[in-house]
Design a protein around this motif. Structure first.
Motif, PDB file in Angstrom:
ATOM      1  N   LEU A  85      -8.766   4.687  -4.268  1.00 49.95           N
ATOM      2  CA  LEU A  85      -9.099   3.278  -4.109  1.00 49.95           C
ATOM      3  C   LEU A  85      -7.893   2.430  -3.716  1.00 49.95           C
ATOM      4  O   LEU A  85      -8.025   1.219  -3.547  1.00 49.95           O
ATOM      5  CB  LEU A  85      -9.717   2.738  -5.404  1.00 49.95           C
ATOM      6  CG  LEU A  85     -11.044   3.398  -5.798  1.00 49.95           C
ATOM      7  CD1 LEU A  85     -11.503   2.936  -7.165  1.00 49.95           C
ATOM      8  CD2 LEU A  85     -12.110   3.094  -4.752  1.00 49.95           C
ATOM      9  N   ASN A  86      -6.726   3.061  -3.602  1.00 46.07           N
ATOM     10  CA  ASN A  86      -5.540   2.337  -3.141  1.00 46.07           C
ATOM     11  C   ASN A  86      -5.415   2.369  -1.621  1.00 46.07           C
ATOM     12  O   ASN A  86      -4.572   1.693  -1.045  1.00 46.07           O
ATOM     13  CB  ASN A  86      -4.282   2.952  -3.764  1.00 46.07           C
ATOM     14  CG  ASN A  86      -4.108   4.412  -3.356  1.00 46.07           C
ATOM     15  OD1 ASN A  86      -5.099   5.133  -3.208  1.00 46.07           O
ATOM     16  ND2 ASN A  86      -2.883   4.843  -3.158  1.00 46.07           N
ATOM     17  N   GLU A  87      -6.278   3.160  -0.973  1.00 40.16           N
ATOM     18  CA  GLU A  87      -6.226   3.277   0.487  1.00 40.16           C
ATOM     19  C   GLU A  87      -6.798   2.009   1.128  1.00 40.16           C
ATOM     20  O   GLU A  87      -7.584   1.280   0.506  1.00 40.16           O
ATOM     21  CB  GLU A  87      -7.057   4.483   0.945  1.00 40.16           C
ATOM     22  CG  GLU A  87      -6.551   5.827   0.444  1.00 40.16           C
ATOM     23  CD  GLU A  87      -5.270   6.255   1.139  1.00 40.16           C
ATOM     24  OE1 GLU A  87      -4.937   5.653   2.174  1.00 40.16           O
ATOM     25  OE2 GLU A  87      -4.589   7.159   0.621  1.00 40.16           O
ATOM     26  N   PRO A  88      -6.409   1.724   2.391  1.00 42.45           N
ATOM     27  CA  PRO A  88      -7.021   0.588   3.109  1.00 42.45           C
ATOM     28  C   PRO A  88      -8.540   0.735   3.155  1.00 42.45           C
ATOM     29  O   PRO A  88      -9.063   1.850   3.150  1.00 42.45           O
ATOM     30  CB  PRO A  88      -6.405   0.689   4.509  1.00 42.45           C
ATOM     31  CG  PRO A  88      -5.155   1.467   4.324  1.00 42.45           C
ATOM     32  CD  PRO A  88      -5.393   2.410   3.183  1.00 42.45           C
ATOM     33  N   LEU A  89      -9.219  -0.405   3.244  1.00 44.19           N
ATOM     34  CA  LEU A  89     -10.687  -0.398   3.175  1.00 44.19           C
ATOM     35  C   LEU A  89     -11.310   0.430   4.290  1.00 44.19           C
ATOM     36  O   LEU A  89     -12.299   1.143   4.072  1.00 44.19           O
ATOM     37  CB  LEU A  89     -11.197  -1.845   3.243  1.00 44.19           C
ATOM     38  CG  LEU A  89     -12.678  -2.031   2.881  1.00 44.19           C
ATOM     39  CD1 LEU A  89     -12.951  -1.568   1.456  1.00 44.19           C
ATOM     40  CD2 LEU A  89     -13.087  -3.482   3.063  1.00 44.19           C
ATOM     41  N   TRP A  90     -10.729   0.358   5.494  1.00 39.95           N
ATOM     42  CA  TRP A  90     -11.323   1.107   6.602  1.00 39.95           C
ATOM     43  C   TRP A  90     -11.229   2.614   6.377  1.00 39.95           C
ATOM     44  O   TRP A  90     -12.125   3.373   6.754  1.00 39.95           O
ATOM     45  CB  TRP A  90     -10.671   0.711   7.934  1.00 39.95           C
ATOM     46  CG  TRP A  90      -9.246   1.170   8.116  1.00 39.95           C
ATOM     47  CD1 TRP A  90      -8.121   0.482   7.782  1.00 39.95           C
ATOM     48  CD2 TRP A  90      -8.819   2.420   8.664  1.00 39.95           C
ATOM     49  NE1 TRP A  90      -6.991   1.213   8.083  1.00 39.95           N
ATOM     50  CE2 TRP A  90      -7.397   2.413   8.631  1.00 39.95           C
ATOM     51  CE3 TRP A  90      -9.467   3.536   9.176  1.00 39.95           C
ATOM     52  CZ2 TRP A  90      -6.638   3.481   9.083  1.00 39.95           C
ATOM     53  CZ3 TRP A  90      -8.713   4.610   9.632  1.00 39.95           C
ATOM     54  CH2 TRP A  90      -7.313   4.573   9.585  1.00 39.95           C
ATOM     55  N   LYS A  91     -10.119   3.053   5.724  1.00 40.32           N
ATOM     56  CA  LYS A  91      -9.993   4.486   5.436  1.00 40.32           C
ATOM     57  C   LYS A  91     -11.027   4.915   4.390  1.00 40.32           C
ATOM     58  O   LYS A  91     -11.620   5.993   4.474  1.00 40.32           O
ATOM     59  CB  LYS A  91      -8.583   4.794   4.920  1.00 40.32           C
ATOM     60  CG  LYS A  91      -7.537   4.919   6.003  1.00 40.32           C
ATOM     61  CD  LYS A  91      -6.238   5.467   5.428  1.00 40.32           C
ATOM     62  CE  LYS A  91      -5.220   5.683   6.532  1.00 40.32           C
ATOM     63  NZ  LYS A  91      -3.943   6.215   5.997  1.00 40.32           N
ATOM     64  N   GLN A  92     -11.217   4.047   3.377  1.00 41.78           N
ATOM     65  CA  GLN A  92     -12.231   4.344   2.366  1.00 41.78           C
ATOM     66  C   GLN A  92     -13.619   4.429   3.015  1.00 41.78           C
ATOM     67  O   GLN A  92     -14.430   5.285   2.660  1.00 41.78           O
ATOM     68  CB  GLN A  92     -12.237   3.255   1.293  1.00 41.78           C
ATOM     69  CG  GLN A  92     -10.986   3.204   0.446  1.00 41.78           C
ATOM     70  CD  GLN A  92     -11.095   2.136  -0.635  1.00 41.78           C
ATOM     71  OE1 GLN A  92     -12.135   1.973  -1.257  1.00 41.78           O
ATOM     72  NE2 GLN A  92     -10.015   1.408  -0.874  1.00 41.78           N
ATOM     73  N   TYR A  93     -13.870   3.526   3.963  1.00 42.76           N
ATOM     74  CA  TYR A  93     -15.179   3.495   4.631  1.00 42.76           C
ATOM     75  C   TYR A  93     -15.419   4.767   5.447  1.00 42.76           C
ATOM     76  O   TYR A  93     -16.499   5.378   5.362  1.00 42.76           O
ATOM     77  CB  TYR A  93     -15.261   2.261   5.528  1.00 42.76           C
ATOM     78  CG  TYR A  93     -16.494   2.206   6.385  1.00 42.76           C
ATOM     79  CD1 TYR A  93     -17.740   1.970   5.812  1.00 42.76           C
ATOM     80  CD2 TYR A  93     -16.419   2.426   7.757  1.00 42.76           C
ATOM     81  CE1 TYR A  93     -18.882   1.938   6.593  1.00 42.76           C
ATOM     82  CE2 TYR A  93     -17.558   2.391   8.543  1.00 42.76           C
ATOM     83  CZ  TYR A  93     -18.782   2.147   7.960  1.00 42.76           C
ATOM     84  OH  TYR A  93     -19.909   2.128   8.737  1.00 42.76           O
ATOM     85  N   VAL A  94     -14.425   5.184   6.223  1.00 46.76           N
ATOM     86  CA  VAL A  94     -14.568   6.395   7.043  1.00 46.76           C
ATOM     87  C   VAL A  94     -14.807   7.608   6.150  1.00 46.76           C
ATOM     88  O   VAL A  94     -15.688   8.452   6.413  1.00 46.76           O
ATOM     89  CB  VAL A  94     -13.300   6.594   7.916  1.00 46.76           C
ATOM     90  CG1 VAL A  94     -13.344   7.959   8.606  1.00 46.76           C
ATOM     91  CG2 VAL A  94     -13.180   5.494   8.948  1.00 46.76           C
TER      92      VAL A  94
END
Length: 327
Positions: free
Chosen positions: A59-68
């Protein structure tokens, strides 16, 4: 016969609809007060511990990475890991899904089968005292909340007459090696009776009213008078000529109802202590267990989309005039 191009187009639309729903759910749950980390990191926990916990879930990753990553996992059948149970979401949903699907499908099939037949009969005897009494009874049952009916049935048949268990899906001593063995057991079916009746009594009013309304319209069509003039038996006119053409909206309603059935009846599951998906979905939302809540909503959406598709296909069988290949 269904045109292949139409089938391919509908399947593609299903995929697009599902992708949009999954995307909306992803961003919607990120707007929850406290965010997705609210359950993971309690107040007062040292900052470095909080950061390690958040990092362990990505959950510390950028939102777009979490989304992908989220989209990739969903289309691979991975719905994440529950914060509360510390188990894969798919395993938790699987256990609850079968309990809910058997409960709701049995109740809805019973309600729509009985309701469709009664609705056709009420339209056929329109204007009689029996029809008026039937309509009063339908409106009475339709106005009763399912949970209230459930409490009433519990009081009469479980507390007073002791004919059925108070709740749950199996007895204390029951032990089954497989899910199929459990669902086919007399013990499970015994537990299923009262919840099914509670839901079916509530749902039966809608198909009765819908079928009656459609039948009254169909009975004014010229082919009904033609069939009678040709000497076709009255019962055959009602079932084969009138009911068959009046049943199409019932199929649409049934398809949508099946889709929403996967969400279960939260109050009925609570009244009968039924370990179903509806209760789990509400509990997961209250606990901020967003992977589990997302998983239940995704499953619900997939069922609604699939059942709409199945209802479209069923039209071609029930009404040959519907040509799906010309849409």
């Amino acid at each position: 016969m269904i045109n292949r191009k139409y089938l391919a187009r509908r399947l593609a639309l299903m995929g697009v609809s599902f992708f949009i729903v999954v995307t909306i759910l992803f961003f919607l749950f990120r707007q929850v007060p406290g965010g997705p980390t609210a359950h993971l990191v309690a107040t007062g926990v040292p900052q470095d511990v909080q950061e390690r916990v958040i990092e362990s879930y990505g959950l510390n990753e950028p939102l777009w990475k979490q989304y992908v990553l989220y989209i990739t996992n969903v289309f691979q059948g991975d719905l994440g890991h529950s914060f509360y149970y510390n188990r894969p979401v798919i395993d938790i949903i699987g256990d609850r899904f079968y309990n809910t699907i058997i409960l709701m499908m049995t109740a809805i099939l019973l309600a729509y089968t009985v309701g469709t037949y009664i609705g056709a009969q009420l339209a056929w005897i329109r204007g009689s005292s029996m029809e008026r009494k039937g309509m009063v009874a339908v409106l009475f049952f339709r106005s009763m909340p399912a949970f209230w009916t459930g409490i009433l049935l519990l009081y009469i048949f479980a507390f007073q007459l002791e004919l059925f268990p108070l709740g749950g899906v199996r007895g204390i001593d029951a032990d089954y090696s497989t899910q199929l063995g459990k669902f086919l057991s007399v013990d499970f079916l015994h537990h299923l009776v009262l919840p099914v009746l509670s839901i079916a009594i509530f749902y039966v009013g809608f198909p009765i009213l819908l079928m009656r309304s459609n039948m009254l319209e169909v009975l004014t069509e010229t082919y009904i008078f033609t069939a009678r003039a040709k000497g076709v038996a009255e019962r055959r006119v009602m079932l084969s000529h009138a009911a068959r053409n009046a049943i199409l909206p019932i199929v649409t309603a049934l398809g949508i109802e099946f889709g929403f059935a996967i969400g279960g009846q939260v109050l009925i599951e609570t009244v009968f202590s039924w370990p179903g998906l509806g209760r789990e979905m509400v509990d997961a939302s209250l606990r901020n267990d967003y992977p589990l809540a997302q998983g239940t909503f995704i499953l619900l959406s997939a069922m609604v989309i699939s059942m709409n598709f199945m209802a479209d296909l069923a039209y071609t069988y029930l009404d040959p005039r519907v040509e799906l290949d010309q849409e």
